[in-house]
Design an enzyme around this catalytic site. Structure first.
Site, short mmCIF file in Angstrom:
data_model
loop_
_atom_site.label_atom_id
_atom_site.label_comp_id
_atom_site.label_asym_id
_atom_site.label_seq_id
_atom_site.Cartn_x
_atom_site.Cartn_y
_atom_site.Cartn_z
N ASP A 167 -23.35 -3.84 -1.19
CA ASP A 167 -24.71 -3.18 -0.82
C ASP A 167 -24.80 -1.93 -1.91
OD1 ASP A 167 -27.39 -2.88 -0.18
OD2 ASP A 167 -26.93 -2.95 1.76
C1 BGC Z 1 -30.63 -2.82 1.01
C2 BGC Z 1 -30.17 -4.44 0.65
C3 BGC Z 1 -30.84 -4.58 -0.71
C4 BGC Z 1 -30.43 -3.31 -1.68
C5 BGC Z 1 -31.12 -3.33 -3.21
C6 BGC Z 1 -30.14 -1.87 -0.06
O1 BGC Z 1 -30.26 -0.55 0.45
O2 BGC Z 1 -29.92 -2.70 2.28
O3 BGC Z 1 -30.59 -5.22 1.56
O4 BGC Z 1 -30.79 -5.74 -1.37
O5 BGC Z 1 -30.64 -2.08 -1.09
O6 BGC Z 1 -32.34 -2.97 -3.09
#
Ligand code: BGC
Ligand code: BGC
Length: 876
Positions: free
Chosen positions: A295
């Protein structure tokens, strides 16, 4: 030495996987760390299996491609180029020599985020409420088509973490249901759809990402919490297998190309360097063949995360725009100096390219990214963060196709009729009075709040990265008025919650049918609305919705309530008020909101949605909640899943507690009768534990060992500020690493076997060449049938549900194992048919480390909800 968290300037070698046994003992903190939940080490990281079923062709192609790559090119595949470096929310480095463009990672679960001319689909929770595999698949396919049309390589969804442990959890609506089987089926259908459309899906967030509070250190500190590490979700082995891992295993079986590891820790080891999660559960036990990406900013170490099974760092920099990376240069160095073996970087590259090829993408016909996540302006800097290379970056490609009608259908089919004393369906009402802000528009426009960071007007979707720009948003007020005009009904609406005089004047008129729209909202932790830091602070309606409902129903004896919410809200104080003649949960319906609810209210669609969670009477009655305050000094907050598998209906059933509306419940405009349950037992072989060994770790191609070949080729192209490259600054490896402790050897800090590329024993619970675990788990042991008769006057869909009681003292009363949505004409009788696999009747044995069918007598139930189990039979 304190190794438990990684600081950005500590690079590859110094930062340990926290699953090391000796890394954890620090008497200076408030809790004795030895008593904290602990995640055992599992090494080496399993390499891909080119013979894995469903992956054979993809691996052939990957092998041909990866074998040609230089080390720098392999590193480019594994490491994002940095936050804002180009157009997508995340991108990998390109391989121009072979024509491979940078791969685009883009959110996500209900829309292509941050673009224009895309659709906004119903949220996962509304999709789950359809209990309709076909619609789940179609939604996944349509999302995949839109992603492909924008040039996206990997769509960052669907979501099975959160599962919904706490009803307040901010992102529960991005996922599907608190039930792992329903979520698993929704995951599988979505993934198949998305990948059939030619885009890699991403199962996220793995695992235990059940609340927003404390998911990231920086974010928490910004909110004033003094913590130095993220929340640890402490999940025992049985609960892990039977609840949280289950839907992710379905994702693997559906062939998902990628996984995203979570921000949170699991059992005090960061998810993206947790060898138990990635090496053992995901890749070894369940044979996942795609790649694991972090993530965004969930990557906290260099070599340690590589050894623990991470394959791609997103967005590539340590913290957004730091210009530094745990991988990139450092991964190049680690392979060059032998701390990361070649087989491990080759495995990363193979997994990434196999996922790419598996969904039908090719290097020759790779889509071009035709949007910028960072702006809707047509022209701007290609390298957004560096403000460099001004050019066209948005082509405004319309990718909506005819998805509006699918969206309308899903949201209508996912609307749950909770109560109806006869006011519905509407039949040309004389006077329709529509009340509430939630029926009307956001005065700032449907996209007036970036990432939906406000709660104005009707709630179509929640907030955060799981959102998208609406191409339009049909409000309930618009659609209901259009219908009223067509019918010759009188129509007036008051689109404010705080206008008692005007509202009373309307709804107290003779012949008024009042429809009150109310909502509650939640979202992702980086946005706070009204004190809700992602997670909801309570389970009550927003904007004094309860007072509105109570007022209107005290003035009008035909009050219909429509709820737009991410999950349960407390209806305790008014649900049984006789003036409230109907209650509908319309979830988060997406762009066709008004049309969908109008279809249901007027009976164009006979409601068949089923609630994918329980409606309890009080917040406390759920038995689980968000942890809102740190509970471990400034160390990682500890969230113990002491309830085990008992969340939502499993909990209410165990406590023998009454609920307002149980899991699986939903009314129709007709009635159904269940009869004639039959169980057919099939002859299947005994469960055979898997034995044997893997092959030794393969390598693909070779790499130059001369450091000069790795220095940034300044003569070939200009360096872009903050861009993450695989190159070294100079031939001085130590200086290029930026690591004060450069020079430690793998033996000094890596766990035993981390770099062991020899053949490894297979786990008994795993399957040789079978993603998803031991294939015997999927043997069909029983076929269950029952008859469903429509005993009412109109055609309708029924959702028969198959539950099983596993019979043991520690088992839930019943668990959902199957369902279908069946069309039944009046007086018609249709057959419901569902199968039970071995997994469906097994429990996880923590001693054997395998699934077993316990000796306890088991029962099968079929009925229209988790508490209306009309038919039952002992499992033969
Ligand atoms: C979120 C993800 C997301 C990623 C990109 C993160 O903060 O938890 O779900 O895909 O950001 O935006
Ligand atoms: C981004 C999201 C990401 C979040 C991480 C936000 O600025 O827009 O994509 O999920 O940061 O905290």
């Amino acid at each position: 030495m304190h190794f438990r968290y990684a600081l950005p300037w500590l690079s590859i070698q110094t930062v340990l996987a926290v699953s090391l046994p000796f890394a954890d003992i620090d008497p200076s903190t408030q809790l004795n760390k030895r008593s904290l939940a602990y995640s055992e080490p599992h090494y080496p990281s399993p390499w891909m299996d080119p013979k894995a079923i469903g992956w054979e062709e993809a691996y052939e192609k990957a092998k041909a491609f990866v074998s040609q790559l230089t080390l720098l090119e392999k590193v480019n595949l594994t490491t994002g180029i940095g936050w804002g470096a180009e157009q997508c929310v995340g991108q990998t480095g390109a391989i121009p020599r072979l024509g491979l463009k940078s791969m685009c990672m883009q959110d996500a679960p209900l829309a292509i985020r941050g673009t224009d001319y895309n659709s906004v689909f119903p949220a996962g929770v509304t999709t789950a409420a359809t209990f309709d595999r076909g619609l789940m698949y179609k939604r996944g396919y349509a999302l995949g088509q839109e992603a492909k049309g924008k040039g996206v390589t990997v769509l960052l969804g669907p979501v099975a973490g959160p599962l919904g442990r706490a009803p307040e959890g901010g992102r529960n609506w991005e996922g599907f249901s608190t039930d792992p089987v329903l979520t698993g089926i929704a995951m599988a259908e979505t993934i198949k759809g998305t990948q059939d459309a030619g885009v890699v899906a991403c199962a996220k967030h793995f695992i235990g990402n059940e609340q927003e509070h404390f998911r990231q250190v920086g974010e928490s500190q910004d909110y004033g919490y003094n913590i130095s590490e993220t929340l640890s979700s402490n999940i025992d082995d049985k609960t892990m297998h039977e609840m949280y891992l289950w839907p992710f295993v379905d994702a693997i079986r559906a062939g998902v190309g990628s996984f995203m590891c979570a921000y949170t820790q699991a059992n005090n080891s960061y998810s993206c360097q947790n060898s138990k999660l990635l090496n053992n559960l995901l890749k070894q036990e369940n044979g996942f063949q795609g790649f694991v990406m972090s993530d965004w900013q969930a990557h906290h170490s260099g070599v340690a995360s590589a050894a623990a099974g991470l394959d791609m760092s997103m967005p590539g920099d340590t913290l957004f725009n730091s210009g530094r990376s745990y991988w990139g240069t450092n991964l190049t160095l680690a392979v060059l100096n032998g701390t990361v073996p070649q087989w491990r970087i080759d495995d990363m590259a193979m997994r990434i390219m196999a996922a790419f090829f598996k969904v039908g993408q090719t290097v020759e016909d790779q889509e071009t990214i035709n949007f910028s996540f960072w702006t809707l302006d047509t022209y701007g800097p290609l390298h957004w963060a560096a403000r460099k290379d001004y050019q066209q970056i948005n082509w405004h490609v319309n990718v909506q196709g005819d998805h509006g009608s699918l969206i309308r259908e899903i949201a209508a089919r996912g609307t749950v009729l909770l109560k109806n004393t006869g006011s519905l369906p509407l039949k040309k009402p004389k006077f329709l009075a529509v009340i509430g802000e939630d029926a009307g528009p956001n005065p700032l426009g449907p996209n007036g709040c970036a990432d939906n960071r406000c709660n104005n007007g009707t709630l179509g979707i929640g907030w955060g990265s799981g959102t998208g720009n609406f191409p339009y948003l049909v409000t309930p007020d618009q659609a209901l008025q259009a219908r009223a005009v067509q019918d010759g009904s009188r129509y007036e609406s008051v689109l404010r919650n705080h206008a008692p005089t005007e509202i009373k004047a309307l709804v107290s008129q003779q012949d008024a049918t009042a429809i009150v729209f109310v909502n509650a909202n939640s979202g992702e932790g980086f946005i706070e609305i009204d004190g809700n830091k992602g997670d909801r602070l309570n389970l009550t309606l927003w904007n004094e919705g309860d007072a509105l409902v109570k007022n209107v129903s005290s003035w009008c004896n035909n009050t219909i309530v429509v709820l737009h919410t991410p999950g349960p809200v407390l209806l305790t104080e008014w649900h049984d008020n006789p003036n409230i003649t109907a209650i509908l949960w319309a979830g988060m319906p997406g762009q066709e909101s008004g049309n969908s609810i109008t279809d249901v209210l007027y009976g164009r669609v006979n409601p068949s949605g089923r609630t994918p969670f329980t409606w309890g009477a009080t917040r406390e009655s759920y038995g689980t909640d968000v942890l809102y305050e740190p509970n471990n000094g400034n160390e990682a907050p500890q969230l113990d899943y002491t309830e085990g598998v008992f969340i939502d209906y499993r909990h209410f059933d165990k406590a023998n507690a009454s609920v307002l509306y149980e899991f699986g419940f939903g009314l129709s405009y007709t009635t159904f009768e269940y009869s004639n349950l039959k169980i057919e037992k099939h002859q299947v072989g005994e469960y055979t534990p898997t034995t044997g060994q893997t092959e030794a770790a393969p390598t693909f191609g070779n790499f130059s060992e001369s450091v000069e070949d790795y220095v940034f080729p300044a003569a070939e192209f200009p360096y872009v500020y903050q861009f993450i490259y695989p190159y070294l600054n100079s031939t001085d490896m130590s200086a290029s690493s930026g690591d004060a402790q450069y020079g430690q050897t793998a033996e000094e800090f890596l766990p035993p076997k981390a770099n062991d590329g020899s053949a490894q024993p297979l786990l008994r619970s795993s399957g040789l060449h079978h993603p998803g675990g031991n294939p015997a788990l999927y043997d069909i042991m029983y076929t269950v049938t029952a008859d469903i008769t429509n005993t009412g006057k109109v055609a309708g869909d029924e959702v028969p549900q198959l539950y099983v009681s596993l019979g043991g003292p520690e088992d839930p009363k019943v668990v959902l194992r199957g369902f279908d949505r069946l069309r039944v004409e009046p007086e018609e009788k249709v057959q419901f048919k569902a199968v039970l696999t071995r997994r469906d009747v097994s429990s996880w044995d923590t001693v054997k480390q395998d699934w077993v069918i316990t000796e306890y007598a088991k029962k099968v139930y079929v009925g229209p909800s988790s508490r209306k189990l009309d038919l039952e039979e002992v499992l033969p």
